[in-house]
Motif scaffolding. Structure first.
Motif, PDB file in Angstrom:
ATOM      1  N   ARG A 117      13.409  28.594 -43.198  1.00  0.00           N
ATOM      2  CA  ARG A 117      13.891  29.211 -44.425  1.00  0.00           C
ATOM      3  C   ARG A 117      14.208  30.695 -44.230  1.00  0.00           C
ATOM      4  O   ARG A 117      14.667  31.353 -45.145  1.00  0.00           O
ATOM      5  N   PHE A 118      13.924  31.227 -43.076  1.00  0.00           N
ATOM      6  CA  PHE A 118      14.093  32.647 -42.811  1.00  0.00           C
ATOM      7  C   PHE A 118      15.246  32.897 -41.847  1.00  0.00           C
ATOM      8  O   PHE A 118      15.688  32.017 -41.140  1.00  0.00           O
ATOM      9  N   GLN A 119      15.703  34.143 -41.829  1.00  0.00           N
ATOM     10  CA  GLN A 119      16.663  34.624 -40.850  1.00  0.00           C
ATOM     11  C   GLN A 119      16.045  35.831 -40.196  1.00  0.00           C
ATOM     12  O   GLN A 119      15.695  36.767 -40.906  1.00  0.00           O
ATOM     13  N   PRO A 120      15.847  35.930 -38.922  1.00  0.00           N
ATOM     14  CA  PRO A 120      16.117  34.944 -37.894  1.00  0.00           C
ATOM     15  C   PRO A 120      15.153  33.763 -38.002  1.00  0.00           C
ATOM     16  O   PRO A 120      14.122  33.853 -38.659  1.00  0.00           O
ATOM     17  N   THR A 121      15.494  32.690 -37.321  1.00  0.00           N
ATOM     18  CA  THR A 121      14.645  31.506 -37.366  1.00  0.00           C
ATOM     19  C   THR A 121      13.262  31.841 -36.825  1.00  0.00           C
ATOM     20  O   THR A 121      13.069  32.842 -36.128  1.00  0.00           O
ATOM     21  N   CYS A 122      12.301  30.995 -37.117  1.00  0.00           N
ATOM     22  CA  CYS A 122      10.918  31.258 -36.695  1.00  0.00           C
ATOM     23  C   CYS A 122      10.791  31.351 -35.175  1.00  0.00           C
ATOM     24  O   CYS A 122      10.069  32.190 -34.662  1.00  0.00           O
ATOM     25  N   SER A 123      11.501  30.499 -34.457  1.00  0.00           N
ATOM     26  CA  SER A 123      11.409  30.547 -32.996  1.00  0.00           C
ATOM     27  C   SER A 123      12.042  31.828 -32.456  1.00  0.00           C
ATOM     28  O   SER A 123      11.503  32.449 -31.530  1.00  0.00           O
ATOM     29  N   ASN A 124      13.179  32.241 -33.011  1.00  0.00           N
ATOM     30  CA  ASN A 124      13.785  33.504 -32.584  1.00  0.00           C
ATOM     31  C   ASN A 124      12.919  34.696 -32.973  1.00  0.00           C
ATOM     32  O   ASN A 124      12.812  35.672 -32.228  1.00  0.00           O
ATOM     33  N   TYR A 125      12.282  34.631 -34.137  1.00  0.00           N
ATOM     34  CA  TYR A 125      11.356  35.678 -34.564  1.00  0.00           C
ATOM     35  C   TYR A 125      10.203  35.792 -33.561  1.00  0.00           C
ATOM     36  O   TYR A 125       9.813  36.891 -33.175  1.00  0.00           O
ATOM     37  N   PHE A 126       9.659  34.650 -33.160  1.00  0.00           N
ATOM     38  CA  PHE A 126       8.550  34.637 -32.205  1.00  0.00           C
ATOM     39  C   PHE A 126       8.966  35.337 -30.911  1.00  0.00           C
ATOM     40  O   PHE A 126       8.234  36.180 -30.393  1.00  0.00           O
ATOM     41  N   ILE A 127      10.146  34.997 -30.406  1.00  0.00           N
ATOM     42  CA  ILE A 127      10.630  35.609 -29.163  1.00  0.00           C
ATOM     43  C   ILE A 127      10.813  37.110 -29.340  1.00  0.00           C
ATOM     44  O   ILE A 127      10.385  37.902 -28.494  1.00  0.00           O
ATOM     45  N   GLN A 128      11.442  37.525 -30.431  1.00  0.00           N
ATOM     46  CA  GLN A 128      11.659  38.951 -30.676  1.00  0.00           C
ATOM     47  C   GLN A 128      10.341  39.699 -30.823  1.00  0.00           C
ATOM     48  O   GLN A 128      10.199  40.824 -30.329  1.00  0.00           O
ATOM     49  N   ALA A 129       9.372  39.095 -31.484  1.00  0.00           N
ATOM     50  CA  ALA A 129       8.072  39.746 -31.673  1.00  0.00           C
ATOM     51  C   ALA A 129       7.348  39.908 -30.337  1.00  0.00           C
ATOM     52  O   ALA A 129       6.756  40.959 -30.069  1.00  0.00           O
ATOM     53  N   VAL A 130       7.407  38.887 -29.492  1.00  0.00           N
ATOM     54  CA  VAL A 130       6.759  38.982 -28.176  1.00  0.00           C
ATOM     55  C   VAL A 130       7.447  40.050 -27.329  1.00  0.00           C
ATOM     56  O   VAL A 130       6.789  40.830 -26.642  1.00  0.00           O
ATOM     57  N   GLU A 131       8.776  40.107 -27.387  1.00  0.00           N
ATOM     58  CA  GLU A 131       9.492  41.137 -26.623  1.00  0.00           C
ATOM     59  C   GLU A 131       9.184  42.542 -27.135  1.00  0.00           C
ATOM     60  O   GLU A 131       9.080  43.481 -26.357  1.00  0.00           O
ATOM     61  N   LYS A 132       9.029  42.695 -28.444  1.00  0.00           N
ATOM     62  CA  LYS A 132       8.814  44.014 -29.032  1.00  0.00           C
ATOM     63  C   LYS A 132       7.361  44.473 -28.948  1.00  0.00           C
ATOM     64  O   LYS A 132       7.091  45.640 -28.646  1.00  0.00           O
ATOM     65  N   TYR A 133       6.415  43.572 -29.232  1.00  0.00           N
ATOM     66  CA  TYR A 133       5.005  43.956 -29.344  1.00  0.00           C
ATOM     67  C   TYR A 133       4.127  43.512 -28.184  1.00  0.00           C
ATOM     68  O   TYR A 133       2.959  43.865 -28.138  1.00  0.00           O
ATOM     69  N   GLY A 134       4.650  42.709 -27.283  1.00  0.00           N
ATOM     70  CA  GLY A 134       3.846  42.217 -26.178  1.00  0.00           C
ATOM     71  C   GLY A 134       3.306  40.828 -26.479  1.00  0.00           C
ATOM     72  O   GLY A 134       3.487  40.284 -27.578  1.00  0.00           O
ATOM     73  N   ALA A 135       2.628  40.254 -25.504  1.00  0.00           N
ATOM     74  CA  ALA A 135       2.207  38.856 -25.582  1.00  0.00           C
ATOM     75  C   ALA A 135       1.210  38.596 -26.709  1.00  0.00           C
ATOM     76  O   ALA A 135       1.397  37.665 -27.497  1.00  0.00           O
ATOM     77  N   PHE A 136       0.195  39.404 -26.819  1.00  0.00           N
ATOM     78  CA  PHE A 136      -0.878  39.102 -27.765  1.00  0.00           C
ATOM     79  C   PHE A 136      -0.501  39.423 -29.208  1.00  0.00           C
ATOM     80  O   PHE A 136      -0.575  38.566 -30.084  1.00  0.00           O
ATOM     81  N   GLN A 137      -0.086  40.644 -29.463  1.00  0.00           N
ATOM     82  CA  GLN A 137       0.271  41.030 -30.822  1.00  0.00           C
ATOM     83  C   GLN A 137       1.541  40.301 -31.275  1.00  0.00           C
ATOM     84  O   GLN A 137       1.643  39.880 -32.422  1.00  0.00           O
TER      85      GLN A 137
END
Length: 79
Positions: free
Chosen positions: A36-56
């Motif tokens: 229901r979101f933009q970006p999709t949840c899987s793309n959000y997950f990838i972007q968050a890992v790239e931006k904040y690191g593996a754990f956060q």
């Protein structure tokens, strides 16, 4: 020279992103577009890992996935 913790975090980030990409290539086409979101949840997950690191980033991605349900929010929600 990189410290051991930075190298482990980088490797773990790459593994998490690879697993999400495997989901995107295999299961996501079978399930269909349900996010229901933009970006999709899987793309959000990838972007968050790239931006904040593996754990956060993984934590933020899992929280986002937990919010993606019929009674949750929707719309533009960048990491």
């Amino acid at each position: 020279m990189l410290s051991i913790s930075v190298a482990i975090s980088w490797l773990l980030s790459r593994i998490l992103i690879f697993l999400v990409r495997c989901y995107q290539w295999t299961l996501s086409p079978l399930i269909g577009r349900q996010c229901r979101f933009q970006p999709t949840c899987s793309n959000y997950f990838i972007q968050a890992v790239e931006k904040y690191g593996a754990f956060q980033g993984a934590y933020k991605g899992l929280v986002r996935i937990a919010r993606c349900h019929p009674w949750g929010g929707s719309g533009h929600d960048p990491p």
